[in-house]
Motif scaffolding. Structure first.
Motif, short mmCIF file in Angstrom:
data_model
loop_
_atom_site.label_atom_id
_atom_site.label_comp_id
_atom_site.label_asym_id
_atom_site.label_seq_id
_atom_site.Cartn_x
_atom_site.Cartn_y
_atom_site.Cartn_z
N GLU A 83 -0.78 -7.57 7.86
CA GLU A 83 -1.77 -8.51 7.31
C GLU A 83 -1.35 -9.95 7.51
O GLU A 83 -2.16 -10.80 7.89
N GLU A 84 -0.09 -10.24 7.26
CA GLU A 84 0.39 -11.63 7.33
C GLU A 84 0.87 -12.00 8.74
O GLU A 84 1.04 -13.17 9.05
N GLY A 85 1.16 -10.98 9.54
CA GLY A 85 1.70 -11.26 10.87
C GLY A 85 3.14 -11.72 10.85
O GLY A 85 3.68 -12.17 11.86
N LEU A 86 3.80 -11.62 9.70
CA LEU A 86 5.19 -12.09 9.58
C LEU A 86 6.16 -11.02 10.07
O LEU A 86 5.87 -9.82 9.96
N PRO A 87 7.31 -11.44 10.57
CA PRO A 87 8.35 -10.45 10.88
C PRO A 87 8.93 -9.88 9.58
O PRO A 87 8.87 -10.53 8.53
N PHE A 88 9.49 -8.69 9.67
CA PHE A 88 10.22 -8.14 8.53
C PHE A 88 11.64 -8.70 8.54
O PHE A 88 12.24 -8.85 9.62
N SER A 89 12.17 -9.00 7.36
CA SER A 89 13.53 -9.55 7.28
C SER A 89 14.52 -8.50 7.77
O SER A 89 15.49 -8.82 8.44
N SER A 90 14.28 -7.26 7.44
CA SER A 90 15.01 -6.11 7.98
C SER A 90 14.15 -4.91 7.66
O SER A 90 13.27 -4.98 6.80
N HIS A 91 14.38 -3.81 8.34
CA HIS A 91 13.45 -2.69 8.18
C HIS A 91 14.20 -1.41 8.48
O HIS A 91 14.49 -1.11 9.62
N LYS A 92 14.49 -0.65 7.45
CA LYS A 92 15.29 0.56 7.64
C LYS A 92 14.49 1.83 7.42
O LYS A 92 15.07 2.89 7.20
N LEU A 93 13.16 1.74 7.44
CA LEU A 93 12.37 2.94 7.17
C LEU A 93 12.65 4.04 8.20
O LEU A 93 12.88 5.20 7.83
N ALA A 94 12.66 3.68 9.46
CA ALA A 94 12.87 4.71 10.50
C ALA A 94 14.23 5.39 10.31
O ALA A 94 14.33 6.63 10.35
N GLU A 95 15.27 4.58 10.10
CA GLU A 95 16.62 5.16 9.91
C GLU A 95 16.65 6.06 8.67
O GLU A 95 17.28 7.12 8.67
N CYS A 96 15.99 5.59 7.60
CA CYS A 96 16.00 6.39 6.37
C CYS A 96 15.26 7.71 6.59
O CYS A 96 15.70 8.77 6.11
N LEU A 97 14.14 7.66 7.29
CA LEU A 97 13.39 8.89 7.57
C LEU A 97 14.25 9.86 8.38
O LEU A 97 14.32 11.06 8.08
N LYS A 98 14.92 9.32 9.41
CA LYS A 98 15.69 10.20 10.30
C LYS A 98 16.96 10.72 9.61
O LYS A 98 17.24 11.93 9.64
N GLN A 99 17.70 9.80 8.99
CA GLN A 99 18.94 10.24 8.33
C GLN A 99 18.64 11.14 7.14
O GLN A 99 19.37 12.09 6.86
N GLY A 100 17.55 10.81 6.42
CA GLY A 100 17.18 11.63 5.28
C GLY A 100 16.78 13.03 5.71
O GLY A 100 17.19 14.03 5.12
N ALA A 101 15.97 13.11 6.76
CA ALA A 101 15.51 14.41 7.26
C ALA A 101 16.71 15.25 7.71
O ALA A 101 16.79 16.45 7.43
N GLU A 102 17.63 14.62 8.36
CA GLU A 102 18.82 15.30 8.85
C GLU A 102 19.68 15.84 7.69
O GLU A 102 20.06 17.00 7.66
N ALA A 103 19.91 14.95 6.73
CA ALA A 103 20.78 15.33 5.60
C ALA A 103 20.12 16.41 4.75
O ALA A 103 20.79 17.26 4.16
N PHE A 104 18.80 16.37 4.64
CA PHE A 104 18.08 17.34 3.82
C PHE A 104 17.93 18.67 4.53
O PHE A 104 17.81 19.72 3.90
N GLY A 105 17.96 18.61 5.86
CA GLY A 105 17.66 19.82 6.63
C GLY A 105 16.17 20.03 6.74
O GLY A 105 15.67 21.15 6.58
N TRP A 106 15.45 18.97 6.99
CA TRP A 106 13.98 19.02 7.09
C TRP A 106 13.57 19.82 8.31
O TRP A 106 14.08 19.59 9.41
N ASP A 107 12.66 20.75 8.11
CA ASP A 107 12.15 21.56 9.21
C ASP A 107 10.90 20.88 9.76
O ASP A 107 9.88 20.80 9.07
N SER A 108 10.98 20.39 10.98
CA SER A 108 9.86 19.64 11.53
C SER A 108 8.86 20.55 12.24
O SER A 108 7.94 20.08 12.90
N GLY A 109 9.03 21.85 12.09
CA GLY A 109 8.10 22.79 12.71
C GLY A 109 6.75 22.79 12.01
O GLY A 109 6.55 22.07 11.04
#
Lengths: 328, 729
Positions: free
Chosen positions: B393-419
């Protein structure tokens, strides 16, 4: 909290004397009474402490049953070796209630006499026929999710909130009551609590000056004993529906089916017709449904608690199925 | 000497990483932990003030109207009663967080059931409580006060409205679209320590021991309420038994105790009963939300709509900021966001545990799960696909953005089944078992803050600020931070908090405490290092301090030569706020079981992976996350304020009937900290933690309920009655 005087009774006679008039109340664990006094729902002028009048033990009876003293704590009862081996439904029901700290203080007699958790009963600025006869029932048309679907009246739809008494009802225990004139009378737990009718303030058959001295359990009957409590969180919550069951199945047929229900009525609900319908039949979904039909024949919801009717059916089904599987 | 620093641009230098003491981030136990668990840490009602009288608030038994008369005489003749106070300066609602003022509210005008209207003061608490219940009050009731938020027209909060492109068209032409409505019930903060104050006058000087989160604002609020100068007021709040938003603004007990203490000429203590804490402090508004998501064939969002209806009393400025993270979490060029407030007569709605995202994210992330199913995409993959490059909406950059890493590391640690996923894949006995996930997001807030740091002549240090520690670990992290900067064991650093005699901190709230006050301490320590560097002839940037010594071997004690060295650090958020969108991000994963007979849901295990900048203490940070996840369980399954439909009074006003999760509801929780440095978040590269752990977690549970048993539920909390109603046969 109103100012009150505190007296310690030394003997049963003492206690009877002290609690004889209308302004005096006996206190044992106080886990329910003190909360209600702080809210000014209970306003006794005198508290008679009965903790030192005896009646605390748990003893075998001559007929092979068990006598649980009125002042035995819920914890003592739940961990008693004979309760655990011969009456596991009772241990399980007690452990499904309250918290460890409360169970350490709460007593047999006090637990039987605990009062409803209806939100309108515990708020003195709201109407309640139980607390203030004639003021109306706030729960009907109010927030009634916890409320009764069986045995209600237009005066009161509160539930009896306890767990222990539901198991005692299934076990067909007797309440031993000392009367002021020194006699003892026995009342089946199944008849101890009242339905609200036109006298919702009357919750049990105790008369003024009477004290519970013990609860006696009949000789052990064995069977599969289950206490199933459905609630919104897994501990420290009152039952939406609970079922105490003692079930025996021999040669593929029910030979015993003693059931009592919590969370549905102003008293632990026991309906002998359910036992009659089950005993002698082969367990099946159809017969479980028939039992539920009998239980819920006259059930009536008040909007928010309508779900209790199908929930009671499903919970009964689960319990009977568990018992059947255990017997297999 | 005060050193002022205003952050206008990102700081990539990460100076703290170059310090030598090596204590920052370490999982040190809380310095005040022993005092708390042994009962020696005084909470506000526990200060041993002699000759203290006791005050109990009297609350209204009508919903709206006027107090015509109060029969004081009958109560004044009761034993021990000293005064009945209905001073017009008494407040009837707690101030909103950061209000900085407390305008007159007139206790004689009732606008909700349970509102304070008077205070009874007596020798003992029991006498005061009895007299308060006996006080005869005559009202003129204004009938028909609106109570149902859905029965009145909402007021649009125009600042929140966003219309970009054409969402209707996007919805009509999308390959996959979702249009769903959610509701959430009101919540209580449910802090263990009730609001409590002891007020004591010495001439025209007032001291109040109170349970408050933001003394820097509370002092102005109290001064405003009493018509006093701030310099004549001292507020003390060293230990706070949980705030969760309910103690942000000055509450009714504080003002009442101050007025009463003046009137009776001795100290007065006012402690709210548990029922009063529920009935007259703050509630989180219930919400009704509509989510519209339009996606192309690949699952990429082309349209995003989020409307929310919340409620508050007439005249209250706070509106539960439901859309806060919806503005930037996912892309979609066609956008339609709107927030409306219904004016109703329930008690004040205000900040309760992560205002906004705590209820907005569970709806958004529930809708995302519906979209994932419709589009046939793994829910983790769907989120990854929709992370925007910049604020949509604002067109501003993010100061930092760890959503992708959290999704990936979280899925890995949890043992998420992506099937492929379909409900009712596993039944164990009576229980359907399933998994679900959700993103986490919580805007990063930061505030102006000042702290004084003194390097004592003996080589120890003292940190002083009126910042509070509401159970989060502030005492500990500030000792670590100062220790790191000054080369000291944290045990050598005494942290003095919660007293307005110290420099103004930022207050605890909005998860901004650690980054804000930490920055002030950092600035003060840096100034001390500069002075030490000068004495040693070393540039501050080159100065290495460890265990009380400089790298050159010089001892700090000898360098100080018998004198203390003190600096105040004053941090101010600068223009950088306008250049970046800053947020904490994370991901939740849950496995639940749902009973096929009773509809009861139990969480088997839950994991949260979070990125929120620098971690100052791994133990207290993790504890914050555990608490947040626990509240997520409450939002998902148990917590609900219930209001009487006829007079709007709150019915379930104690901890037996308002169901926060108990130990047995909370399984082993796992926390993955995705450590990062956010150069634009704060001079110490840290962001907020506390609230992030409950911003979306409820949806992971809701989505797991669907995956377990096939009940797609759109109403939180998901109690057994609701699960049963939605569960297929």
């Amino acid at each position: 909290m109103r100012p009150f005087s505190y007296t310690r009774a030394r003997t049963l006679d003492d206690a009877a004397q002290l609690t004889h008039d209308d302004t005096a109340v006996a206190i044992a664990g106080g886990t329910n009474l003190l909360d209600l006094m702080k809210l000014q729902v209970e306003t006794p002028e005198t508290l008679a402490d009965i903790n030192r009048i005896g009646f605390g033990g748990i003893e075998d009876t001559d007929d092979g049953g068990l006598s649980i003293g009125a002042l035995a704590s819920n914890t003592e009862t739940a961990v008693h070796p004979r309760v655990r081996s011969d009456y596991p439904v009772l241990a399980r029901a007690i452990l499904a209630g309250a918290t460890q700290q409360l169970r350490n203080k709460a007593t047999t007699g006090g637990n039987l006499c605990q009062r409803t958790r209806c939100f309108y009963f515990t708020n003195i600025d709201q109407p309640c026929n139980k607390r203030e006869p004639g003021s109306g029932c706030g729960a009907i048309d109010g927030i009634a999710k916890l409320h009764a679907v069986l045995g209600t009246s237009d005066q009161c739809i509160a539930t009896y909130p306890g767990d222990m008494a539901v198991a005692l009802s299934a076990l067909d225990a007797q309440v031993e009551i000392a009367t002021p004139n020194g006699d003892t009378r026995r009342v089946p737990v199944r008849d101890f609590h009242c339905l609200p009718g036109d006298t919702p303030w009357r919750e049990n058959v105790l008369e003024k000056g009477e004290l519970i001295t013990a609860v006696t359990l009949p000789a052990p009957v064995g069977g599969t004993q289950i206490y199933r409590k459905v609630r919104e969180r897994s501990s420290y919550a009152f039952a939406l529906v609970s079922v105490a069951a003692i079930i025996e199945i021999e040669d593929g047929k029910f030979t015993r089916a003693d059931l009592a229900f919590g969370g549905l009525a102003h008293k632990p609900w026991h309906d002998p017709r359910i036992t009659d319908a089950l005993v002698g039949t082969v367990p099946s979904d159809e017969i479980f449904d028939k039992a539920a039909d009998i239980l819920l024949e006259d059930a009536r919801g008040f909007g928010e608690n309508d779900f209790k009717i199908p929930l009671a059916r499903r919970t009964l089904h689960a319990v009977l199925q568990n018992a059947t599987e255990a017997a297999a | 000497m005060t050193v002022h620093f205003k952050q206008d641009k990102p700081d990539d230098s990460n100076r703290l990483d170059g310090m030598k003491q090596g204590v920052l981030g370490k999982p040190l136990p809380r310095v005040e932990g022993m005092a708390k668990v042994t009962g020696t840490a005084p909470y506000s009602a526990e200060y041993p003030i002699t000759d203290c009288a006791e005050g109990v608030l009297v609350t209204s038994t009508i919903t709206r109207g006027k107090v015509l008369s109060i029969d004081k005489d009958a109560v004044l003749s009761m034993p021990g009663v000293l005064a009945v106070i209905d001073d017009p300066a008494m407040t009837t609602r707690a101030a909103q967080g950061t209000a900085d003022e407390a305008p007159q509210q007139e206790p004689g005008t009732v606008c909700y059931w349970g509102q304070p209207i008077a205070l009874v003061v007596a020798e003992t608490f029991e006498q005061a409580r009895d007299a308060a219940k006996h006080l005869g009050v005559e009202y003129r009731e204004d009938p028909d006060a609106p109570l149902d938020p859905q029965a009145v027209d909402g007021e649009e909060q125009e600042d929140e409205t966003v219309r970009q492109g054409d969402l209707e068209h996007a919805m009509a032409t999308a390959a996959h679209s979702v249009d769903v409505a959610y509701t959430t019930k009101g919540h209580a903060s449910a802090a263990m320590e009730p609001h409590a104050s002891i007020a004591q006058w010495d001439g025209d000087k007032l001291t109040v021991y109170a349970s408050l989160q933001m003394l820097n604002y509370n002092i102005s609020e109290l001064a405003d309420a009493l018509g006093m100068e701030e310099e004549n007021i001292r507020l003390v709040s060293r230990f706070v038994g949980g705030g969760f938003g309910s103690k942000l603004g000055v509450s009714e007990d504080v003002v009442a105790a101050a007025i009463a203490a003046k009137e009776v000429g001795r100290p007065v203590r006012v402690v709210l009963s548990r029922q009063q804490v529920f009935q007259c402090v703050m509630r989180r508004s219930e919400t009704k939300q509509r989510l519209r998501l339009a996606a192309d064939e690949s699952g990429k969002l082309i349209g995003f709509g989020h409307h929310a209806l919340v409620s508050n009393l007439p005249g209250e400025t706070f509106a539960e900021p439901v859309l806060q993270s919806s503005h930037f979490l996912y892309g979609g060029e066609n956008r339609d966001l709107m927030l409306e407030v219904a004016r109703i007569h329930r008690m004040t709605a205000g900040s309760v545990r992560a205002p906004g995202e705590a209820v907005g994210m569970p709806a958004l992330e529930g809708a995302m799960d519906v979209l994932a199913e419709k589009a046939g995409i793994d829910p983790v993959e769907l989120r990854l696909k929709n992370i925007p490059e910049e604020d949509p909406e604002e067109g501003l950059p993010f100061s930092s953005h760890k959503l992708a890493e959290c999704l990936k590391q979280g899925a890995e640690a949890f043992g998420w089944d992506s099937g492929p996923r379909s409900p009712r894949h596993t039944c164990e006995g009576e229980w359907w078992v399933g998994t679900g996930m959700a993103s986490a997001a919580r805007v990063h807030n930061i505030a102006e803050a000042t702290a004084r740091v003194t390097l004592k002549a003996d080589g120890s240090a003292v940190v002083e600020t009126d910042m509070t520690d509401i159970g989060t670990g502030t005492y500990t992290i500030l000792a670590q931070l100062a220790g790191e900067m000054l080369g000291l064991d944290p045990a050598q650093v005494l942290v003095e908090l919660g007293d307005t005699k110290h420099p103004r901190g930022p207050g605890s709230g909005g998860s901004w405490g650690a980054a804000s006050i930490g920055s002030a301490v950092y600035i003060a320590c840096k100034a001390i290092r500069e002075e030490l560097g000068q004495r040693l002839g070393v540039d501050e940037a080159e100065l290495e301090l460890k265990d009380g010594k400089a790298a050159s071997g010089e001892n700090l004690v000898s360098l100080l030569d018998g004198n203390d060295l003190s600096r105040e650090g004053h941090y101010e958020p600068g223009d950088i706020k306008d250049d970046f969108t800053a947020s904490g991000f994370g991901a939740f994963f849950a496995q639940v079981r749902v009973n096929r007979f009773t509809g009861e849901t139990r969480v088997d295990r839950m994991l949260g992976a979070f990125g929120f900048g620098r971690v100052l203490n791994h133990k207290t940070a993790r504890s914050q996350c555990l608490g947040g996840i626990t509240w997520s369980i409450g939002v998902a399954l148990t917590e609900a304020l219930e209001f009487d439909p006829r007079d709007g009074h709150l019915v379930n006003c104690d901890l037996a009937e308002y169901h926060v999760p108990v130990h047995r509801d909370v399984p082993d929780l796992e926390v993955v900290l995705v450590e990062e440095r956010d150069p634009a978040a704060s001079p110490i590269q840290a962001k907020g933690i506390g609230e992030l752990g409950m911003c979306g977690g409820a949806a992971a549970i809701a989505n797991a309920i669907y995956n377990a048993c096939g009940a797609r539920i759109f109403d939180y909390p998901m109690t057994p009655d609701r699960v049963l109603a939605a569960m297929p046969d």
